[in-house]
Design an enzyme around this catalytic site. Structure first.
Site, PDB file in Angstrom:
ATOM      1  N   SER A  56       0.472  -1.156  -0.248  1.00 51.74           N
ATOM      2  CA  SER A  56      -0.432  -0.132  -0.222  1.00 51.74           C
ATOM      3  C   SER A  56       0.864   1.491   0.198  1.00 51.74           C
ATOM      4  O   SER A  56       1.381   1.176  -1.168  1.00 51.74           O
ATOM      5  CB  SER A  56      -1.106  -0.240   0.744  1.00 51.74           C
ATOM      6  N   ASP A  63      -2.067   5.819  -2.933  1.00 53.99           N
ATOM      7  CA  ASP A  63      -1.516   5.619  -2.572  1.00 53.99           C
ATOM      8  C   ASP A  63      -0.842   4.704  -3.403  1.00 53.99           C
ATOM      9  O   ASP A  63      -1.622   4.093  -4.411  1.00 53.99           O
ATOM     10  CB  ASP A  63      -1.158   4.624  -1.092  1.00 53.99           C
ATOM     11  N   ASP A  85      -6.193   2.160  -3.067  1.00 59.54           N
ATOM     12  CA  ASP A  85      -7.334   1.850  -2.743  1.00 59.54           C
ATOM     13  C   ASP A  85      -7.583   3.420  -1.111  1.00 59.54           C
ATOM     14  O   ASP A  85      -8.673   2.849  -1.108  1.00 59.54           O
ATOM     15  CB  ASP A  85      -7.288   0.691  -1.898  1.00 59.54           C
ATOM     16  N   ASP A 144      -1.024   1.028  -3.855  1.00 60.50           N
ATOM     17  CA  ASP A 144      -2.073   0.126  -4.237  1.00 60.50           C
ATOM     18  C   ASP A 144      -3.393   0.495  -4.989  1.00 60.50           C
ATOM     19  O   ASP A 144      -4.045   0.107  -4.849  1.00 60.50           O
ATOM     20  CB  ASP A 144      -2.258  -1.314  -3.604  1.00 60.50           C
TER      21      ASP A 144
END
Length: 446
Positions: A101, A240, A244, A242
């Site tokens: 992440s 960010d 999400d 990833d």
């Protein structure tokens, strides 16, 4: 939580904590769990963010899946919510996302996703952990060994899903700076917004495996703020690693966090599709709570973590939830937080209201908030620390309805987090520093 799995999968330093051996074992244990649940040859979707260690760990997870008799469908680089969406839409038995992440490039992690696109339950993760530590004598051979496969057009299906969420909205004439954090949204994010007609300046969108989250993305919004002002953009959006989560900023560079974005979406839903309520966490700014009260929108608060927000949504039936960090879940469209989807829904709300982002943010007035992480303390003794809680009560009496106090231990570090909100920044800072001092004095590390 178990030995390996925390609130968001397994995470740590790649090749030190998250080793290829562990990744292979998780792949094997996942398939063994699925086979015990009745799937004779599980089909597992795998995606990753672009950090260099992801290639190594992807190979190990694939090997583990195939070794246990499952087929591995490799998607390569894709946002976490894209893996969740495709796990469900392609009818896979499970999904795996390899990402840390917003963490630095040295870290990596493994998240497990169920067939509906939701994260595995705690019970299912516990079962995976049990099998991870148990020898497996029944190893498939011959044609029972799994295969590695690719699915043509899978990523395009996710992009089309995001574009469709905008409905008939046309973003021609809207200038957007999009910070992709040199992460998983570097291709998907700009593609979606450009298909909707927006003029997109993509920054931090050339991942090389080493530059993910490196001074860019939602954890470093100053990079976005400067680019928005320099480019004369209408707004900026940052993801960010990833993708999400999302942080936005107005044309003058003012940051718009997850609380404000959630308030904008909730207020818009109130006047369009209707909304039963919204779910957020205990860290949500008190200004958000005041705004929802003014709009007559019920709010449920949960522990910090998007999995707890999602649990609250399931229990309440509410279709909108999120966190201050920018994890926004719109369950009409997604099973998890999706930064690119949230950007689409935010732009849709702006367009349908005919308002700028700055104008939309007037829905809530943010109270000054101060967070102090008190390190080197015995967090396990917090519950019984009478002097600490007496100090908290005294602060709450002084603040009244104009502020609040939140103390909580970190889930992973020897830290107690002290958060205060007040009508002024000076008052919030003063109360936070006083309480942090009490925590430090009363809970010294052993």
């Amino acid at each position: 939580m178990g030995q390996y799995f925390g609130t968001d999968g397994v995470r740590g330093v790649a090749n030190e904590d998250i080793t290829p051996e562990l990744a292979l074992g998780i792949g094997r244990a996942l398939v063994r769990t699925l086979r015990e649940e009745g799937a004779p040859r599980p089909r597992v979707i795998i995606g990753r963010d672009p950090r260099a260690s992801g290639e190594m760990l992807e190979s190990a997870v694939v090997a583990g899946i195939c070794s246990a008799g499952g087929d591995a469908v490799v998607l390569d680089v894709l946002p976490t919510p894209g893996v969740a969406y495709l796990t469900a839409s392609l009818g896979a038995t499970a999904g795996v996302m390899i990402s840390a992440s917003h963490n630095p490039v040295a870290d990596n992690g493994i998240k497990l996703i169920g067939p509906t696109g939701h994260k595995l339950s705690d019970d299912e993760e516990t079962r995976v952990e049990e099998l991870l530590q148990r020898f497996d004598s029944d190893r498939p051979i011959g044609t029972r060994i799994g295969r590695k496969r690719h699915v043509a057009g899978a990523v395009e299906g996710y992009i089309a899903h995001l574009v469709a969420a905008a409905g008939a909205v046309d973003l021609r004439g809207v200038k957007i700076v999009l910070d992709c954090a040199n992460g998983a949204a570097s291709m998907v994010g700009p593609t979606v917004l450009r298909r909707l007609g927006a003029e997109v300046t993509a920054i931090a969108a050339i991942p090389d495996g080493t530059n993910i989250n490196d001074g860019v993305g939602s954890n470093h919004p100053e990079h976005l703020q400067g680019a928005v002002v320099r480019n004369g953009a209408d707004l900026g959006i940052a993801h960010d690693g990833d993708a999400d989560r999302i942080v936005a900023c107005t044309s003058d560079g003012t940051i718009v966090d997850g609380d404000a974005i959630l308030a904008i979406l909730a207020a818009h839903a109130k006047t369009t599709t209707g909304i039963d309520g919204v779910v957020t966490t205990v860290m949500t700014n008190l200004g958000f709570m005041h705004a929802m009260k003014d709009l007559d929108i019920p709010v449920i608060q949960t522990k910090v973590g998007d999995r707890y927000v999602l649990e609250g949504m399931h229990e309440s039936g509410y279709v909108l939830g999120g966190e201050q960090s920018g994890h926004i879940i719109a369950s009409e469209y997604a099973t998890t937080g999706d930064g690119v989807l949230t950007a689409v829904l935010l732009l849709k709300a702006m367009a349908e209201q005919g308002r700028t982002l700055d104008e939309c943010t007037t829905v809530m007035t943010r109270l000054p908030q101060v967070l102090i992480n008190v390190t080197g303390v015995d967090k396990s003794a917090l519950d019984d620390a009478t002097k600490v809680w007496d100090a908290v009560k005294a602060a709450e009496v002084e603040l009244g309805d104009s502020g609040r106090v939140l103390l909580r231990p970190s889930g992973t570090e020897p830290i107690v987090r002290v958060m205060t909100e007040a009508a002024t920044a000076d008052a919030a800072r003063s109360h936070a520093e006083t309480l942090a001092g009490v925590v430090k004095d009363v809970l010294p590390a052993g």
